[in-house]
Write a protein that holds these residues in place. Sequence first.
Motif, mmCIF file in Angstrom:
data_model
loop_
_atom_site.group_PDB
_atom_site.id
_atom_site.type_symbol
_atom_site.label_atom_id
_atom_site.label_comp_id
_atom_site.label_asym_id
_atom_site.label_seq_id
_atom_site.Cartn_x
_atom_site.Cartn_y
_atom_site.Cartn_z
ATOM 1 N N VAL A 87 8.492 3.052 -19.088
ATOM 2 C CA VAL A 87 8.399 2.841 -17.631
ATOM 3 C C VAL A 87 8.716 4.132 -16.882
ATOM 4 O O VAL A 87 9.570 4.917 -17.301
ATOM 5 C CB VAL A 87 9.320 1.699 -17.119
ATOM 6 C CG1 VAL A 87 8.816 0.352 -17.566
ATOM 7 C CG2 VAL A 87 10.762 1.894 -17.522
ATOM 8 N N GLN A 88 8.017 4.316 -15.789
ATOM 9 C CA GLN A 88 8.225 5.505 -14.948
ATOM 10 C C GLN A 88 8.865 5.115 -13.613
ATOM 11 O O GLN A 88 9.387 5.950 -12.897
ATOM 12 C CB GLN A 88 6.893 6.225 -14.704
ATOM 13 C CG GLN A 88 6.398 7.044 -15.896
ATOM 14 C CD GLN A 88 6.082 6.187 -17.118
ATOM 15 O OE1 GLN A 88 5.374 5.185 -17.002
ATOM 16 N NE2 GLN A 88 6.603 6.555 -18.279
ATOM 17 N N TRP A 89 8.778 3.819 -13.273
ATOM 18 C CA TRP A 89 9.350 3.332 -12.014
ATOM 19 C C TRP A 89 10.080 2.016 -12.238
ATOM 20 O O TRP A 89 9.578 1.146 -12.956
ATOM 21 C CB TRP A 89 8.244 3.068 -10.974
ATOM 22 C CG TRP A 89 7.730 4.297 -10.296
ATOM 23 C CD1 TRP A 89 6.652 5.039 -10.674
ATOM 24 C CD2 TRP A 89 8.271 4.920 -9.124
ATOM 25 N NE1 TRP A 89 6.478 6.095 -9.805
ATOM 26 C CE2 TRP A 89 7.460 6.043 -8.839
ATOM 27 C CE3 TRP A 89 9.353 4.635 -8.286
ATOM 28 C CZ2 TRP A 89 7.701 6.881 -7.746
ATOM 29 C CZ3 TRP A 89 9.595 5.470 -7.194
ATOM 30 C CH2 TRP A 89 8.778 6.576 -6.942
ATOM 31 N N VAL A 90 11.220 1.864 -11.566
ATOM 32 C CA VAL A 90 11.826 0.544 -11.378
ATOM 33 C C VAL A 90 11.534 0.175 -9.927
ATOM 34 O O VAL A 90 11.766 0.981 -9.016
ATOM 35 C CB VAL A 90 13.350 0.573 -11.634
ATOM 36 C CG1 VAL A 90 13.968 -0.788 -11.320
ATOM 37 C CG2 VAL A 90 13.640 0.997 -13.071
ATOM 38 N N VAL A 91 10.992 -1.019 -9.712
ATOM 39 C CA VAL A 91 10.606 -1.449 -8.359
ATOM 40 C C VAL A 91 11.268 -2.801 -8.088
ATOM 41 O O VAL A 91 11.017 -3.778 -8.810
ATOM 42 C CB VAL A 91 9.067 -1.578 -8.229
ATOM 43 C CG1 VAL A 91 8.679 -1.937 -6.802
ATOM 44 C CG2 VAL A 91 8.376 -0.291 -8.655
ATOM 45 N N VAL A 142 11.839 -2.078 -2.113
ATOM 46 C CA VAL A 142 10.793 -2.472 -1.168
ATOM 47 C C VAL A 142 11.325 -3.627 -0.332
ATOM 48 O O VAL A 142 11.653 -4.695 -0.875
ATOM 49 C CB VAL A 142 9.511 -2.908 -1.928
ATOM 50 C CG1 VAL A 142 8.349 -3.061 -0.960
ATOM 51 C CG2 VAL A 142 9.173 -1.923 -3.043
ATOM 52 N N ALA A 143 11.451 -3.425 0.959
ATOM 53 C CA ALA A 143 12.035 -4.475 1.813
ATOM 54 C C ALA A 143 11.614 -4.268 3.261
ATOM 55 O O ALA A 143 11.588 -3.128 3.746
ATOM 56 C CB ALA A 143 13.557 -4.436 1.724
ATOM 57 N N LYS A 159 0.838 -1.216 0.000
ATOM 58 C CA LYS A 159 0.000 0.000 0.000
ATOM 59 C C LYS A 159 0.863 1.253 0.000
ATOM 60 O O LYS A 159 0.624 2.203 -0.741
ATOM 61 C CB LYS A 159 -0.881 0.027 1.253
ATOM 62 C CG LYS A 159 -2.057 -0.902 1.192
ATOM 63 C CD LYS A 159 -3.168 -0.404 2.126
ATOM 64 C CE LYS A 159 -4.299 -1.402 2.181
ATOM 65 N NZ LYS A 159 -4.130 -2.414 3.241
ATOM 66 N N LEU A 160 1.906 1.255 0.869
ATOM 67 C CA LEU A 160 2.756 2.448 0.989
ATOM 68 C C LEU A 160 3.467 2.754 -0.328
ATOM 69 O O LEU A 160 3.537 3.904 -0.755
ATOM 70 C CB LEU A 160 3.809 2.237 2.093
ATOM 71 C CG LEU A 160 3.301 2.191 3.532
ATOM 72 C CD1 LEU A 160 4.441 1.833 4.486
ATOM 73 C CD2 LEU A 160 2.700 3.542 3.916
ATOM 74 N N GLY A 161 3.993 1.716 -0.973
ATOM 75 C CA GLY A 161 4.728 1.928 -2.217
ATOM 76 C C GLY A 161 3.810 2.317 -3.364
ATOM 77 O O GLY A 161 4.137 3.203 -4.163
ATOM 78 N N ALA A 162 2.643 1.668 -3.439
ATOM 79 C CA ALA A 162 1.715 1.930 -4.554
ATOM 80 C C ALA A 162 1.283 3.395 -4.556
ATOM 81 O O ALA A 162 1.051 3.980 -5.622
ATOM 82 C CB ALA A 162 0.505 1.007 -4.447
ATOM 83 N N LEU A 174 6.781 -7.081 -5.731
ATOM 84 C CA LEU A 174 5.540 -7.514 -6.396
ATOM 85 C C LEU A 174 4.315 -7.183 -5.539
ATOM 86 O O LEU A 174 3.203 -7.074 -6.067
ATOM 87 C CB LEU A 174 5.575 -9.004 -6.738
ATOM 88 C CG LEU A 174 6.627 -9.435 -7.767
ATOM 89 C CD1 LEU A 174 6.300 -10.819 -8.336
ATOM 90 C CD2 LEU A 174 6.795 -8.437 -8.897
ATOM 91 N N GLY A 175 4.512 -6.997 -4.248
ATOM 92 C CA GLY A 175 3.410 -6.522 -3.392
ATOM 93 C C GLY A 175 2.995 -5.115 -3.818
ATOM 94 O O GLY A 175 1.803 -4.805 -3.932
ATOM 95 N N VAL A 176 3.994 -4.267 -4.092
ATOM 96 C CA VAL A 176 3.697 -2.901 -4.570
ATOM 97 C C VAL A 176 3.010 -2.982 -5.938
ATOM 98 O O VAL A 176 2.020 -2.283 -6.197
ATOM 99 C CB VAL A 176 4.997 -2.062 -4.634
ATOM 100 C CG1 VAL A 176 4.764 -0.766 -5.398
ATOM 101 C CG2 VAL A 176 5.496 -1.769 -3.225
#
Length: 348
Positions: free
Chosen positions: A231-235, A270-271, A143-146, A173-175
């Motif tokens: 792409v606008q983000w690398v996650v 994300v970790a 949720k926080l990353g999205a 992948l959660g984001v």
Amino acid sequence: MMMDRKESPAIQWDGEQLILLDQRLLPLEALYITYSDVEEVGLAIRDMVVRGAPAIGVTAAYGVVLAAKNRLGCSVCGVWRAALEDDLDELAQARPTAINLHWAIERMRALLDTPEKGLVERLTQEAETIHQEDINACKTMGKLGAAYIEEGSGVLTHCNAGALATGGYGTALGVIRAAWAENRLSAVFADETRPWLQGARLTAWELIQDGIPTSLLADGASSWLMKQGKVQWVVVGSDRIAANGDVANKIGTYTAAIAARHHGIKFMVVAPTSTIDRNVATGDEIPIEVREADELFACSNGGRMAAENATGWNPVFDVTPASLVDLIVTERGVVENPTAEKIAALFQ
Ligand code: MRU
């Protein structure tokens, strides 16, 4: 406790034994292997049956339960405590880079003073707590990353940082799952991730099962993808984050971060906080696993494809400096433009 396989596809505890999905066979075959011995659990981690830093940590926690059961149940092992401590030390050697392995073992080791009679129950409870906490952390981070991903964005991920690599749901992948559910994503791209092909075999498998269309690309194509404005983000996830925000992750992450900065694309890590190693000041101190060069010479299911007599170098992680990282998303909050002070503040 037996978790739903959809919630935790990689790791199951049936109350007595550990059951791991053999990720080396995916996506062609979903084979589950049952473990009752800590030494075998260590080999499963080393040999990539289970992989991904948080998943390795959860697996190790259950491995400690198995070690305690076997040592306490052994009538000739008078000195069970010393033997058990040796088992834990051995387990910690399984892979060098993912700090979650050590973090989980030390959290379990801290309980070894529990009275003998209730020890196995207490350790089991702790392993299940570690497992559930990791799933909860992933959902919070999702949720926080999205929330940072603008509507209509394309995202690129590297390796597999999904439900298979964690207790469940995933970090990177959660984001992506959360952003997809909120209709923020126009496209998802996954680097195939040589040499083990975690992107092609695992990330695409997971996301497509969730109805999230995923385009694979060769690792070397990522900067060209960025150049197209797709792409606008690398996650990505991480195996260990140093106290200053330097990020160790699958080999090729550093290349993607450099290319992202060059193209003005944001880079999100994300970790969970269990991946932050406050005992290492910078990424220079993170041990980087170098695996057999043979892994480079063949495609996953085929014979040798490299020139005879070619030698190889196979570091399986690299370190992206904090200066190239825009966000570190943890379950305790988001760190923008990470510094040692901001990382330390997460723990206050
Ligand atoms: O060698 P692997 O497959 O264990 O490497 C996994 C990764 O590099 C992941 O990106 C990392 O562990 C984060 S997983 C949530």
